[in-house]
Motif scaffolding. Structure first.
Motif, PDB file in Angstrom:
ATOM      1  N   VAL A 108      -0.421  -2.907  -1.942  1.00 23.15           N
ATOM      2  CA  VAL A 108       0.794  -3.090  -1.785  1.00 23.15           C
ATOM      3  C   VAL A 108       1.421  -4.404  -2.776  1.00 23.15           C
ATOM      4  O   VAL A 108       2.581  -4.253  -2.796  1.00 23.15           O
ATOM      5  N   THR A 109       0.379  -5.331  -3.113  1.00 21.70           N
ATOM      6  CA  THR A 109       1.319  -6.214  -4.100  1.00 21.70           C
ATOM      7  C   THR A 109       1.904  -5.691  -5.342  1.00 21.70           C
ATOM      8  O   THR A 109       3.054  -5.759  -5.749  1.00 21.70           O
ATOM      9  N   VAL A 110       1.100  -4.637  -6.053  1.00 21.04           N
ATOM     10  CA  VAL A 110       1.571  -3.733  -7.071  1.00 21.04           C
ATOM     11  C   VAL A 110       2.812  -3.043  -6.785  1.00 21.04           C
ATOM     12  O   VAL A 110       3.747  -3.200  -7.371  1.00 21.04           O
ATOM     13  N   SER A 111       2.888  -2.427  -5.619  1.00 18.24           N
ATOM     14  CA  SER A 111       3.919  -1.546  -5.298  1.00 18.24           C
ATOM     15  C   SER A 111       5.131  -2.475  -4.985  1.00 18.24           C
ATOM     16  O   SER A 111       6.192  -2.092  -5.501  1.00 18.24           O
ATOM     17  N   ILE A 112       5.166  -3.564  -4.481  1.00 22.52           N
ATOM     18  CA  ILE A 112       6.283  -4.642  -4.171  1.00 22.52           C
ATOM     19  C   ILE A 112       6.754  -5.210  -5.711  1.00 22.52           C
ATOM     20  O   ILE A 112       7.977  -5.118  -5.710  1.00 22.52           O
ATOM     21  N   LEU A 115      16.141  -7.194  -2.832  1.00 23.12           N
ATOM     22  CA  LEU A 115      15.339  -7.660  -4.078  1.00 23.12           C
ATOM     23  C   LEU A 115      14.682  -8.917  -3.118  1.00 23.12           C
ATOM     24  O   LEU A 115      13.590  -9.095  -3.300  1.00 23.12           O
ATOM     25  N   ALA A 116      15.614  -9.727  -2.497  1.00 25.37           N
ATOM     26  CA  ALA A 116      15.183 -10.861  -1.913  1.00 25.37           C
ATOM     27  C   ALA A 116      14.173 -10.734  -0.649  1.00 25.37           C
ATOM     28  O   ALA A 116      12.973 -11.211  -0.479  1.00 25.37           O
ATOM     29  N   LEU A 117      14.377  -9.484   0.177  1.00 20.11           N
ATOM     30  CA  LEU A 117      13.549  -9.151   1.026  1.00 20.11           C
ATOM     31  C   LEU A 117      12.123  -8.837   0.554  1.00 20.11           C
ATOM     32  O   LEU A 117      11.175  -9.258   1.058  1.00 20.11           O
ATOM     33  N   PHE A 118      12.023  -7.956  -0.674  1.00 16.06           N
ATOM     34  CA  PHE A 118      10.979  -7.544  -1.278  1.00 16.06           C
ATOM     35  C   PHE A 118      10.175  -8.827  -1.632  1.00 16.06           C
ATOM     36  O   PHE A 118       8.973  -9.009  -1.543  1.00 16.06           O
TER      37      PHE A 118
END
Length: 444
Positions: free
Chosen positions: A302-306, A422-425
């Motif tokens: 999840v971290t890498v995907s974000i 981008l802010a939501l990610f």
């Protein structure tokens, strides 16, 4: 895994590529009114899921088996999809069509809540990420296959009477009456009813528990969960983080085509190819993400995907017909911006597939196995109840940057208007350190 294969054509054919555009263009009085009514119908379906899923999930956990719930909601979804055949062009009374759309969303997506809750009992925890990723990837492939079958052999262009493959529609479908487009509903129902059968026949389910008092027990436990949720830092943080990054991902999918047409001037054919590319890489990303999940855990995926999705957003925002990464090209005729945009889309598809599959696994790590259906209900609630955040933030930002006082061009306003995604990610990324994943020793 075949459940995802069975269900994905609903999203591909009905919600996105075939029936929804047909409804807006030919069934509703005009395209703007069609978009409004479609949003209303799908929103009501999503709201019903948001309100009911945590409650029914808690009751299902207390009573035991999940298959009866999957079957009940599948029947609702299948019948509603089949009924979309009667949405003829220029239909005067749109209420029955809108009710069918809302029921289709309600039935199909609710069935997925209970199907997802079955996963932890099928394989050891160490293999759960691989199962989720492979299933999600298989779903993408099912969506693509179904789309090729409908557009290539059934849905004809009204002006020519031929499908995208240049042939007459099969089964004598009338192009003038848009029967190929309307066939998306019954085809989805038939596809789902056929391919969901192996899950019912061969996938083990939990044994039935004492039903007496199950409703009271389930609701009591749900109330206790909600009261204690702020104190469960990892669980609460995951629901909040996933709410933000899922809103961002949905907004990215929703506005990608609009952005491509407005800023890069891509044609409908190019946007269609872009969508196909994103779906193909989405299947590969989900499959590879499942294996990375098995090796490193879902939180890492999840971290890498974000991070990948955030970088791709930045690349897209910084690319126009005359710029790449804010660097002027000196000519507006270069093909490089389109190639960069397609490359970003490929990575968005791959990371989007991986993050959605890994999120299912990471959710399972937050709760005891006997509460997993309730957890997927809350997961559905957190996703459905806030789906307006991404689109409204993009709309508000675009309106702000379009203000005459700022002196920005329409293209610049559109570019800056997608920055809330981008802010939501990044908000989702900030909350992830508070989320725990199963220790490797426990997972193995």
């Amino acid at each position: 895994m075949l459940f995802d294969w069975a269900q994905q054509p609903f999203h591909t054919l009905v919600i996105t590529f075939v029936f929804a555009p047909y409804f807006a263009a030919a069934v509703a009085p005009d395209a703007a009114r069609g978009q409004e009514l479609w949003g209303l119908a799908t929103g009501i379906g999503g709201l019903m899921i948001a309100l009911a899923s945590p409650v029914l999930g808690a009751i299902a956990d207390a009573s035991g088996p999940r298959k009866p719930w999957v079957l009940g909601f599948s029947v609702i979804g299948v019948l509603a999809c089949a009924g979309l055949w009667f949405a003829t062009p220029g239909t005067e009374n749109l209420l029955p069509v809108l009710v069918l759309v809302a029921l289709a969303v309600f039935g199909m997506e609710f069935a997925a809540v209970f199907n997802n809750a079955m996963m932890p009992g099928l394989v050891p925890r160490a293999q759960l990420g691989r199962l989720s990723g492979s299933a999600w990837g298989l779903g993408y492939v099912g969506g693509l296959v179904s789309l090729v079958l409908v557009l290539g052999f059934m849905a004809a262009v009204p002006e020519t009477g031929r499908t995208l493959l240049g042939i007459q529609p099969l089964f004598g479908l009338d192009a003038a009456a848009r029967e190929g487009d309307r066939m998306a509903g019954p085809f989805t129902a038939l596809w789902y009813a056929l391919f969901v059968i192996p899950m019912f026949l061969f996938t083990p389910d939990r044994p039935r528990r004492r039903v007496v008092g199950a409703v009271r027990q389930g609701l009591s436990r749900l109330a206790a969960t909600l009261r204690g949720l702020p104190r469960q830092v990892s669980y609460f943080s995951f629901l909040a983080a996933s709410m933000f990054y899922r809103d961002a991902l949905n907004a990215l999918y929703a506005f990608g085509g609009i952005y491509a047409a407005g800023v890069l001037g891509l044609s409908i054919v190019q946007i269609g190819l872009f969508g196909i590319l994103a779906n193909v890489t989405g299947a590969l990303g989900a499959w590879l993400g499942g294996r990375m999940d098995q090796a490193h855990g879902p939180k890492a995926v999840v971290t890498v995907s974000i991070l990948v999705l955030s970088l791709c957003c930045l690349v897209v925002i910084s690319t126009t017909r005359s710029e790449v990464m804010f660097v002027p090209l000196g000519t507006a005729d270069s093909s490089l911006p389109v190639l960069v945009f397609f490359a970003a889309g490929a990575f968005i598809g791959a990371a989007g597939g991986a993050i959605q599959a890994a999120s299912r696994t990471l959710l399972v790590d937050q709760v005891p196995r006997e509460q997993v259906t309730e957890a997927f209900g809350l997961y559905a609630l957190s996703g459905k109840a806030t789906t307006f955040i991404g689109p409204l933030s993009v709309a508000a930002a675009t309106a702000y940057f379009s203000g005459s006082a700022l002196g920005l061009s329409a293209e610049s306003a559109q570019r800056l208007g997608v920055t809330p995604i981008l802010a939501l990610f990044l908000l989702g990324l900030v909350l992830l350190p508070l989320v725990r994943s199963a220790p490797r020793a426990v997972a193995e």
